[in-house]
Scaffold this motif. Structure first.
Motif, PDB file in Angstrom:
ATOM      1  N   ALA A 182      34.196  44.637  29.808  1.00 53.32           N
ATOM      2  CA  ALA A 182      34.337  45.679  30.836  1.00 53.32           C
ATOM      3  C   ALA A 182      32.982  46.018  31.443  1.00 53.32           C
ATOM      4  CB  ALA A 182      34.977  46.925  30.217  1.00 53.32           C
ATOM      5  N   ALA A 183      31.935  46.081  30.597  1.00 50.51           N
ATOM      6  CA  ALA A 183      30.584  46.376  31.093  1.00 50.51           C
ATOM      7  C   ALA A 183      30.093  45.280  32.031  1.00 50.51           C
ATOM      8  CB  ALA A 183      29.625  46.534  29.910  1.00 50.51           C
ATOM      9  N   GLU A 184      30.404  44.017  31.700  1.00 51.10           N
ATOM     10  CA  GLU A 184      29.996  42.896  32.555  1.00 51.10           C
ATOM     11  C   GLU A 184      30.657  42.994  33.927  1.00 51.10           C
ATOM     12  OE1 GLU A 184      30.270  37.988  32.651  1.00 51.10           O
ATOM     13  OE2 GLU A 184      30.801  39.086  30.811  1.00 51.10           O
ATOM     14  N   MET A 185      31.946  43.329  33.948  1.00 51.10           N
ATOM     15  CA  MET A 185      32.652  43.481  35.229  1.00 51.10           C
ATOM     16  C   MET A 185      32.062  44.630  36.031  1.00 51.10           C
ATOM     17  SD  MET A 185      36.601  42.916  33.972  1.00 51.10           S
ATOM     18  CE  MET A 185      37.268  43.305  35.580  1.00 51.10           C
ATOM     19  N   HIS A 186      31.709  45.709  35.345  1.00 49.52           N
ATOM     20  CA  HIS A 186      31.145  46.872  36.042  1.00 49.52           C
ATOM     21  C   HIS A 186      29.779  46.541  36.635  1.00 49.52           C
ATOM     22  CE1 HIS A 186      30.078  51.031  36.870  1.00 49.52           C
ATOM     23  NE2 HIS A 186      28.955  50.865  36.174  1.00 49.52           N
ATOM     24  N   GLN A 187      28.942  45.856  35.863  1.00 49.08           N
ATOM     25  CA  GLN A 187      27.599  45.524  36.328  1.00 49.08           C
ATOM     26  C   GLN A 187      27.628  44.546  37.500  1.00 49.08           C
ATOM     27  OE1 GLN A 187      25.770  44.060  32.752  1.00 49.08           O
ATOM     28  NE2 GLN A 187      25.706  46.087  31.777  1.00 49.08           N
ATOM     29  N   LYS A 188      28.588  43.622  37.481  1.00 44.11           N
ATOM     30  CA  LYS A 188      28.671  42.608  38.541  1.00 44.11           C
ATOM     31  C   LYS A 188      29.542  43.063  39.712  1.00 44.11           C
ATOM     32  CE  LYS A 188      27.859  38.715  35.430  1.00 44.11           C
ATOM     33  NZ  LYS A 188      28.388  37.467  34.841  1.00 44.11           N
ATOM     34  N   GLY A 189      30.213  44.211  39.535  1.00 44.18           N
ATOM     35  CA  GLY A 189      31.032  44.745  40.610  1.00 44.18           C
ATOM     36  C   GLY A 189      32.235  43.893  40.946  1.00 44.18           C
ATOM     37  N   ILE A 190      32.831  43.261  39.935  1.00 49.73           N
ATOM     38  CA  ILE A 190      33.997  42.403  40.152  1.00 49.73           C
ATOM     39  C   ILE A 190      35.237  43.034  39.522  1.00 49.73           C
ATOM     40  CG2 ILE A 190      32.694  40.272  40.371  1.00 49.73           C
ATOM     41  CD1 ILE A 190      33.169  39.718  37.443  1.00 49.73           C
ATOM     42  N   LYS A 191      36.404  42.712  40.074  1.00 47.02           N
ATOM     43  CA  LYS A 191      37.660  43.284  39.589  1.00 47.02           C
ATOM     44  C   LYS A 191      38.742  42.208  39.544  1.00 47.02           C
ATOM     45  CE  LYS A 191      36.874  47.974  41.342  1.00 47.02           C
ATOM     46  NZ  LYS A 191      37.411  49.069  42.195  1.00 47.02           N
ATOM     47  N   PHE A 192      39.720  42.434  38.680  1.00 50.73           N
ATOM     48  CA  PHE A 192      40.871  41.524  38.620  1.00 50.73           C
ATOM     49  C   PHE A 192      41.765  41.765  39.822  1.00 50.73           C
ATOM     50  CE2 PHE A 192      40.139  41.769  33.866  1.00 50.73           C
ATOM     51  CZ  PHE A 192      39.702  40.463  33.750  1.00 50.73           C
ATOM     52  N   SER A 193      42.526  40.745  40.158  1.00 53.46           N
ATOM     53  CA  SER A 193      43.500  40.881  41.246  1.00 53.46           C
ATOM     54  C   SER A 193      44.650  41.775  40.799  1.00 53.46           C
ATOM     55  CB  SER A 193      44.030  39.500  41.646  1.00 53.46           C
ATOM     56  OG  SER A 193      44.769  38.934  40.571  1.00 53.46           O
ATOM     57  N   ASP A 194      45.434  42.214  41.760  1.00 53.38           N
ATOM     58  CA  ASP A 194      46.571  43.078  41.429  1.00 53.38           C
ATOM     59  C   ASP A 194      47.546  42.375  40.494  1.00 53.38           C
ATOM     60  OD1 ASP A 194      45.505  45.075  42.955  1.00 53.38           O
ATOM     61  OD2 ASP A 194      46.729  44.618  44.731  1.00 53.38           O
ATOM     62  N   ASP A 195      47.794  41.071  40.749  1.00 54.61           N
ATOM     63  CA  ASP A 195      48.716  40.311  39.895  1.00 54.61           C
ATOM     64  C   ASP A 195      48.170  40.229  38.461  1.00 54.61           C
ATOM     65  OD1 ASP A 195      50.476  39.917  41.922  1.00 54.61           O
ATOM     66  OD2 ASP A 195      49.712  37.930  42.472  1.00 54.61           O
ATOM     67  N   ALA A 196      46.861  39.946  38.349  1.00 54.36           N
ATOM     68  CA  ALA A 196      46.255  39.847  37.019  1.00 54.36           C
ATOM     69  C   ALA A 196      46.328  41.187  36.284  1.00 54.36           C
ATOM     70  CB  ALA A 196      44.807  39.384  37.138  1.00 54.36           C
ATOM     71  N   LEU A 197      46.105  42.282  37.017  1.00 54.52           N
ATOM     72  CA  LEU A 197      46.164  43.617  36.402  1.00 54.52           C
ATOM     73  C   LEU A 197      47.573  43.929  35.906  1.00 54.52           C
ATOM     74  CD1 LEU A 197      43.890  45.698  38.811  1.00 54.52           C
ATOM     75  CD2 LEU A 197      43.436  45.119  36.421  1.00 54.52           C
ATOM     76  N   LYS A 198      48.569  43.546  36.684  1.00 52.20           N
ATOM     77  CA  LYS A 198      49.956  43.790  36.268  1.00 52.20           C
ATOM     78  C   LYS A 198      50.295  43.000  35.003  1.00 52.20           C
ATOM     79  CE  LYS A 198      51.784  44.860  40.878  1.00 52.20           C
ATOM     80  NZ  LYS A 198      52.687  44.411  41.984  1.00 52.20           N
ATOM     81  N   GLU A 199      49.837  41.754  34.969  1.00 48.32           N
ATOM     82  CA  GLU A 199      50.101  40.919  33.790  1.00 48.32           C
ATOM     83  C   GLU A 199      49.372  41.459  32.561  1.00 48.32           C
ATOM     84  OE1 GLU A 199      48.725  37.174  35.138  1.00 48.32           O
ATOM     85  OE2 GLU A 199      50.318  36.922  36.637  1.00 48.32           O
ATOM     86  N   LEU A 200      48.098  41.854  32.763  1.00 44.92           N
ATOM     87  CA  LEU A 200      47.329  42.410  31.647  1.00 44.92           C
ATOM     88  C   LEU A 200      47.936  43.704  31.126  1.00 44.92           C
ATOM     89  CD1 LEU A 200      43.577  41.883  32.661  1.00 44.92           C
ATOM     90  CD2 LEU A 200      44.750  40.929  30.671  1.00 44.92           C
ATOM     91  N   ALA A 201      48.551  44.490  32.022  1.00 46.36           N
ATOM     92  CA  ALA A 201      49.128  45.775  31.611  1.00 46.36           C
ATOM     93  C   ALA A 201      50.214  45.573  30.552  1.00 46.36           C
ATOM     94  CB  ALA A 201      49.705  46.504  32.819  1.00 46.36           C
TER      95      ALA A 201
END
Length: 582
Positions: free
Chosen positions: A441-460
């Motif tokens: 999560a820290a790596e994503m925050h530092q690089k300013g990247i996010k998962f796609s909506d589809d990926a977020l739904k699947e991860l949920a």
């Protein structure tokens, strides 16, 4: 000279049998109690009434107020009990320890009547010893084995008392005995002699037994016996004083309270006795019996309790004055050595701490999962600290449990130790995976990247499943709930399937250029950590399910569950498959 040597040898031999028998009986009673002592003391609040009866009951069970006070020191030092809540238990312990004197006083009951003879310890003690030997030889259950030890210990104790009594029978014919009695006529000297002697042998019950043996021989008066009994109560504090070395301030205050209670009570009784002497009360000059010694012992502790109860707050303040608070004091104890000798209590305390470790691991994982969608630096720092803390739990608990496994443990206790040793490793690994998730999560925050909506739904979907499995696992572990833990493995199988489905869907997005390589690595690592967390949950749950069995073997047990495909397992698997369907 020969007579003196013979009497001394009998007295010392009797004392040795007495102390050994008491230790054996105490050990058997502790083993039978299991972790009940710790659970009972944990339920005691500031209610001194319940604390009094709990202290009296436990002391009657383990037959040692010194051992109980040392136990209190260890529990307060570990932070399990609060110092202010020990007052009632200390007072109850002092009263509970008087039972030994009443049992010993049965030896002084006059003979001639059949039923009175049956009541005498040396009549039924050999019978109990025989029953105890039979239970030890043929008893298959652990309770029967421990009951046999209790019976044998009591018989040895009474044999020791009989030896001490026999050694005193001809003591009045010795040349120096009258001089010794003249020394005891000084209450102060008698008090000091008894205090020092009890401090050396560290058993007030043994001192009281010797006083009763003197009473049985005759020639000792109430005025001599009272200071000897008071001194025994002060001398027994030595064991607790020794145990307080290296403890924190609250544990030291427990010892100060125990010492203060007995010293104050002794001074009060001495003053009353001197007043009675001033009025010329003839009772003090009369010879005392064994029952009279038991009465003095009980009355002293009962009166002290009644007198001190109304001034409890002042007594607590006095203890805090003697052991003041230091601002720089940050010493905490993880597992106190003073409860190590009491295996059931030590195991119960280890289980409590392992439960704390499980809760820390669970909370850390849930917070790490939330960082994926909402990053927070304070939460990240909390997860790092928790990972360090769980490492400390595993290290200290593991070391303590390995040492504990070398004690003479019952089958159930041995199994409980093995289960905890297996589980704390899995709990530590769950905390490691929580940190891994947080770092992703820290790596994503530092690089300013996010998962796609589809990926977020699947991860949920898989995130909710992992949250449920860690919650079930911790709850079943803390509460030893084998039924709840049986639902963990079906959910673990579902999470394994979800991971494969999500990985396949992720590869499809990569092929369609709907996801970057960088996010793909993070997504895959996240799934791997989730899947491994569920594996560790499965291990912990299996160890909990195997509590009633003889040995721990997670792989064999899991294979048995999967191959048998019982209706319950299949039903739970189908239920979770439907609940977490993509």
């Amino acid at each position: 000279m020969t007579q003196i040597l013979t009497m001394t040898a009998m007295l010392l031999g009797g004392l040795a049998f007495f102390l050994y028998g008491m230790n054996a009986m105490s050990g058997g009673l502790e083993q039978m109690s299991g972790g009940g002592l710790e659970k009972a003391m944990n339920k005691v609040t500031s209610n001194d009434f319940f604390g009094f009866f709990l202290g009296a009951g436990i002391t009657v069970a383990i037959q040692s107020s010194s051992a109980f006070t040392v136990m209190l020191v260890g529990l307060v030092n570990s932070g399990i009990l609060e110092f202010g809540n020990t007052f009632g238990m200390i007072m109850g312990s002092n009263v509970g320890t008087t039972l030994t004197a009443w049992l010993l006083s049965l030896a002084g009951i006059g003979e001639g009547n059949f039923f009175i003879t049956l009541l005498q310890p040396m009549t039924f003690a050999p019978i109990l010893a025989f029953i105890g030997i039979i239970l030890r030889m043929v008893g298959k259950s652990e309770k029967k084995q421990h009951l046999g030890i209790i019976f044998i210990g009591f018989a040895i104790l009474m044999f020791g008392m009989e030896l001490m009594s026999d050694s005193m029978k001809s003591v009045r014919t010795l040349d120096g005995f009258d001089t010794f009695l003249a020394t005891l006529k000084s209450p102060i000297i008698a008090l000091l002699i008894s205090t020092v002697f009890t401090g050396v042998i560290q058993s007030s019950a043994a001192t009281i037994g010797i006083v009763q043996a003197l009473a049985l021989a005759g020639g000792i008066t109430w005025e001599m016996a009272i200071p000897l009994v008071l001194g025994a109560n002060i001398g027994t504090c030595v064991t607790a004083l020794i145990s307080a070395v290296g403890t924190n301030k609250n544990a030291k205050r427990v010892v100060v309270m125990h010492f203060s209670v007995n010293v104050f009570g002794s001074l009060l009784c001495m003053i009353i006795m001197y007043i009675m002497r001033g009025f010329g009360i003839t009772l003090l000059a009369a010879e005392i019996t064994m029952i009279g010694v038991a009465i003095v012992h009980t009355m002293f502790n009962a009166v002290t309790t009644v007198v001190l109860l109304p001034i409890k707050k002042w007594l607590i303040k006095f203890c805090e004055f003697v052991v003041p608070h230091k601002e720089e004091e940050t010493h905490t104890v993880f597992l106190d050595e003073r409860i190590f000798a009491n295996s059931p209590l030590a195991i119960a305390e280890c289980h409590r701490l392992a439960g704390e470790m499980a809760i820390h691991a669970r909370d850390s994982l849930l917070k790490a999962i939330n960082l994926i969608s909402q990053y927070d630096e304070k939460t990240m720092e909390y997860i790092r600290e928790t990972e360090t803390l769980t490492d400390k739990y595993e290290d200290r608990l593991g070391t303590y449990l390995v040492r504990l496994s070398n004690n003479d443990l019952s089958e159930n206790n041995s199994h409980a130790v093995a289960r905890m040793l297996h589980s704390i490793g899995d709990l530590e690994r769950i905390s490691d995976h929580a940190l891994n998730v947080a770092e992703l999560a820290a790596e994503m925050h530092q690089k300013g990247i996010k998962f796609s909506d589809d990926a977020l739904k699947e991860l949920a979907v898989i995130t909710e499943a992992v949250s449920e499995i860690i919650g079930m696992t911790v709850e079943s572990f803390v509460n030893d709930d084998a039924v709840l833990s049986s639902r963990v493995e079906p959910l673990e199988q579902v999470i394994d399937g979800l991971k494969e489905q999500l990985r396949a869907m992720h590869i499809s997005r990569l092929q369609n250029n709907e996801c970057t390589i960088e996010l793909g690595f993070i997504f895959t690592d996240l799934l791997t950590n989730y899947e491994r967390v569920s594996d560790h949950c499965s291990n912990i749950a299996v160890y909990t399910m195997q509590l009633p069995t003889d040995m721990l073997d997670a792989h064999k047990y899991l294979n048995k569950i999967k191959t048998s495909a019982t209706g319950e397992f299949v039903d739970n698997y189908n239920m979770y498959s439907e609940k977490y369907r993509l």
